[in-house]
Design a protein around this motif. Structure first.
Motif, PDB file in Angstrom:
ATOM      1  N   ASP A   1      -4.613 -35.753  34.315  1.00 37.18           N
ATOM      2  CA  ASP A   1      -3.725 -36.749  33.721  1.00 37.18           C
ATOM      3  C   ASP A   1      -4.192 -38.152  34.074  1.00 37.18           C
ATOM      4  O   ASP A   1      -4.533 -38.447  35.223  1.00 37.18           O
ATOM      5  CB  ASP A   1      -2.288 -36.540  34.212  1.00 37.18           C
ATOM      6  CG  ASP A   1      -1.751 -35.179  33.780  1.00 37.18           C
ATOM      7  OD1 ASP A   1      -2.256 -34.644  32.773  1.00 37.18           O
ATOM      8  OD2 ASP A   1      -0.848 -34.668  34.457  1.00 37.18           O
ATOM      9  N   SER A   2      -4.176 -39.042  33.095  1.00 35.00           N
ATOM     10  CA  SER A   2      -4.720 -40.391  33.289  1.00 35.00           C
ATOM     11  C   SER A   2      -3.868 -41.244  34.215  1.00 35.00           C
ATOM     12  O   SER A   2      -4.386 -42.121  34.905  1.00 35.00           O
ATOM     13  CB  SER A   2      -4.861 -41.084  31.923  1.00 35.00           C
ATOM     14  OG  SER A   2      -3.595 -41.141  31.276  1.00 35.00           O
ATOM     15  N   TYR A   3      -2.576 -41.001  34.254  1.00 30.15           N
ATOM     16  CA  TYR A   3      -1.711 -41.857  35.069  1.00 30.15           C
ATOM     17  C   TYR A   3      -1.612 -41.386  36.517  1.00 30.15           C
ATOM     18  O   TYR A   3      -0.881 -41.953  37.306  1.00 30.15           O
ATOM     19  CB  TYR A   3      -0.301 -41.916  34.456  1.00 30.15           C
ATOM     20  CG  TYR A   3       0.376 -40.562  34.329  1.00 30.15           C
ATOM     21  CD1 TYR A   3       1.139 -40.048  35.374  1.00 30.15           C
ATOM     22  CD2 TYR A   3       0.236 -39.822  33.153  1.00 30.15           C
ATOM     23  CE1 TYR A   3       1.742 -38.820  35.241  1.00 30.15           C
ATOM     24  CE2 TYR A   3       0.844 -38.599  33.026  1.00 30.15           C
ATOM     25  CZ  TYR A   3       1.610 -38.095  34.068  1.00 30.15           C
ATOM     26  OH  TYR A   3       2.207 -36.875  33.946  1.00 30.15           O
ATOM     27  N   ILE A   4      -2.337 -40.349  36.912  1.00 27.63           N
ATOM     28  CA  ILE A   4      -2.309 -39.849  38.296  1.00 27.63           C
ATOM     29  C   ILE A   4      -3.689 -40.076  38.906  1.00 27.63           C
ATOM     30  O   ILE A   4      -4.706 -39.655  38.345  1.00 27.63           O
ATOM     31  CB  ILE A   4      -1.930 -38.364  38.337  1.00 27.63           C
ATOM     32  CG1 ILE A   4      -0.495 -38.189  37.802  1.00 27.63           C
ATOM     33  CG2 ILE A   4      -2.034 -37.818  39.740  1.00 27.63           C
ATOM     34  CD1 ILE A   4      -0.077 -36.757  37.686  1.00 27.63           C
ATOM     35  N   LEU A   5      -3.712 -40.745  40.047  1.00 25.73           N
ATOM     36  CA  LEU A   5      -4.988 -41.008  40.707  1.00 25.73           C
ATOM     37  C   LEU A   5      -5.498 -39.798  41.444  1.00 25.73           C
ATOM     38  O   LEU A   5      -6.665 -39.424  41.349  1.00 25.73           O
ATOM     39  CB  LEU A   5      -4.816 -42.197  41.675  1.00 25.73           C
ATOM     40  CG  LEU A   5      -4.444 -43.533  41.024  1.00 25.73           C
ATOM     41  CD1 LEU A   5      -4.251 -44.605  42.093  1.00 25.73           C
ATOM     42  CD2 LEU A   5      -5.521 -43.981  40.032  1.00 25.73           C
ATOM     43  N   HIS A   6      -4.618 -39.163  42.229  1.00 29.20           N
ATOM     44  CA  HIS A   6      -5.006 -37.998  43.011  1.00 29.20           C
ATOM     45  C   HIS A   6      -4.105 -36.838  42.608  1.00 29.20           C
ATOM     46  O   HIS A   6      -2.931 -36.788  42.984  1.00 29.20           O
ATOM     47  CB  HIS A   6      -4.885 -38.277  44.514  1.00 29.20           C
ATOM     48  CG  HIS A   6      -5.716 -39.428  44.972  1.00 29.20           C
ATOM     49  ND1 HIS A   6      -7.089 -39.345  45.108  1.00 29.20           N
ATOM     50  CD2 HIS A   6      -5.380 -40.708  45.297  1.00 29.20           C
ATOM     51  CE1 HIS A   6      -7.561 -40.508  45.520  1.00 29.20           C
ATOM     52  NE2 HIS A   6      -6.541 -41.354  45.639  1.00 29.20           N
ATOM     53  N   GLY A   7      -4.646 -35.921  41.854  1.00 28.03           N
ATOM     54  CA  GLY A   7      -3.870 -34.773  41.403  1.00 28.03           C
ATOM     55  C   GLY A   7      -4.492 -33.464  41.852  1.00 28.03           C
ATOM     56  O   GLY A   7      -5.502 -33.424  42.555  1.00 28.03           O
TER      57      GLY A   7
ATOM     58  N   PRO B   1       1.089 -31.882  39.978  1.00 26.92           N
ATOM     59  CA  PRO B   1       0.474 -32.759  38.960  1.00 26.92           C
ATOM     60  C   PRO B   1      -1.037 -32.557  38.923  1.00 26.92           C
ATOM     61  O   PRO B   1      -1.701 -32.490  39.965  1.00 26.92           O
ATOM     62  CB  PRO B   1       0.839 -34.162  39.431  1.00 26.92           C
ATOM     63  CG  PRO B   1       1.137 -34.028  40.885  1.00 26.92           C
ATOM     64  CD  PRO B   1       1.698 -32.654  41.082  1.00 26.92           C
ATOM     65  N   LEU B   2      -1.562 -32.465  37.739  1.00 25.95           N
ATOM     66  CA  LEU B   2      -2.985 -32.204  37.563  1.00 25.95           C
ATOM     67  C   LEU B   2      -3.791 -33.495  37.647  1.00 25.95           C
ATOM     68  O   LEU B   2      -3.317 -34.581  37.293  1.00 25.95           O
ATOM     69  CB  LEU B   2      -3.237 -31.529  36.212  1.00 25.95           C
ATOM     70  CG  LEU B   2      -2.546 -30.174  36.007  1.00 25.95           C
ATOM     71  CD1 LEU B   2      -2.848 -29.642  34.612  1.00 25.95           C
ATOM     72  CD2 LEU B   2      -2.988 -29.177  37.061  1.00 25.95           C
ATOM     73  N   ALA B   3      -5.005 -33.384  38.110  1.00 23.34           N
ATOM     74  CA  ALA B   3      -5.888 -34.549  38.231  1.00 23.34           C
ATOM     75  C   ALA B   3      -6.390 -35.017  36.876  1.00 23.34           C
ATOM     76  O   ALA B   3      -6.887 -36.143  36.748  1.00 23.34           O
ATOM     77  CB  ALA B   3      -7.072 -34.201  39.133  1.00 23.34           C
TER      78      ALA B   3
END
Length: 276
Positions: free
Chosen positions: A168-174, A164-166
């Motif tokens: 993306d708004s719904y991911i805190l630590h990507g 998962p990439l950082a």
């Protein structure tokens, strides 16, 4: 059957075109921006390599020695044209990604090198297995190189997002992609790391095989000095004892001559006394 397995192992491990022989570096560094591109390039080269080895092995006694290299290029160019049309017709996306590097398979050092060094000197079946082994080693090297670059450069594997990439708004630590691995310098870095790992594996394998090769040598060299000594002693004894029997008859002859002279002298003395 062992020689066929040996040809497969030789192309994958011992003489891997990418990690050991360092052949075909142009497509290796340029095409491997993704694992799919590396796999497609490797399979295309493998198909050309196998059929080129087969045809050249069958024609090895017919092709004149003076024109062998132009003949090899004609055979390889024909096969590359067929592969190019197949990719263009059935896998247009892969054909567009590989682009100019598909026609450049014609002058690939791996194909011409195996045709000159192996296929032109061996039978067709063994040459086929040699082509499969070298092609599998080339495909494996390109696929691993492209996979590492794709994961580190974009967080994907075979076109699918696995990290998962950082952004993306719904991911805190990507994951933050390391874009240098998608560029040309990243290809050199990953290739150098893979070559270092392969060298470490080869050294480890050589250390395991060394005791088995060194142990049989001392028994072969140890008996040699011991075998020379018993041969020299009887010869010296014979030379020292042979003259003795020859000397005894001479001494016996001298003693007999002295006895005859003494007996003749004694017989002459009484004869003189009688005359007086």
């Amino acid at each position: 059957m062992n020689k066929y397995v040996e040809r497969l192992q030789n192309g994958i491990v011992k003489e891997n075109p990418v990690l050991v022989l360092m052949l075909g570096m142009c497509p290796t560094l340029a095409v491997t921006t993704s694992a799919v591109n590396g796999l497609g390039m490797g399979l295309s080269t493998t198909i050309v390599l196998v059929f080129a080895n087969l045809i050249i092995s069958l024609l090895r006694n017919i092709i004149p020695n003076r024109v062998r290299v132009p003949a090899y290029i004609v055979v390889v160019a024909t096969l590359v044209t067929v592969v190019q049309f197949l990719l263009q017709g059935f896998v247009p996306s892969l054909y567009a990604s590989l682009g100019l590097y598909i026609p450049l398979i014609v002058v690939n050092c791996i194909i011409l090198g195996r045709a000159e060094s192996y296929a032109s000197k061996n039978g067709p079946i063994v040459s086929i297995f040699d082509g499969i082994g070298m092609g599998a080693g080339f495909t494996l090297g390109l696929t691993i190189l492209g996979l590492i670059r794709e994961i580190l450069g974009s967080g994907q594997a075979f076109g699918k997002q696995i990290l998962p990439l950082a952004e993306d708004s719904y991911i805190l630590h990507g994951f933050t992609p390391i874009t240098i691995f998608v560029l040309a310098p990243g290809a050199f870095l990953v290739l150098g790391f893979m070559v270092a790992v392969m060298n470490a594996i080869k050294l480890h394998m050589e250390k395991k095989n060394k005791p088995a090769l060194v142990l049989p040598q001392p028994p072969e060299t140890a008996p040699k000095p011991a075998a020379k000594k018993p041969e020299a002693k009887p010869a010296e004894a014979k030379t020292s004892t042979e003259p003795k029997p020859a000397a005894e008859p001479v001494e016996a002859a001298k003693a007999e001559a002295k006895d005859d002279s003494s007996t003749s002298a004694e017989s002459e003395k009484p004869a003189e006394s009688e005359k007086e």
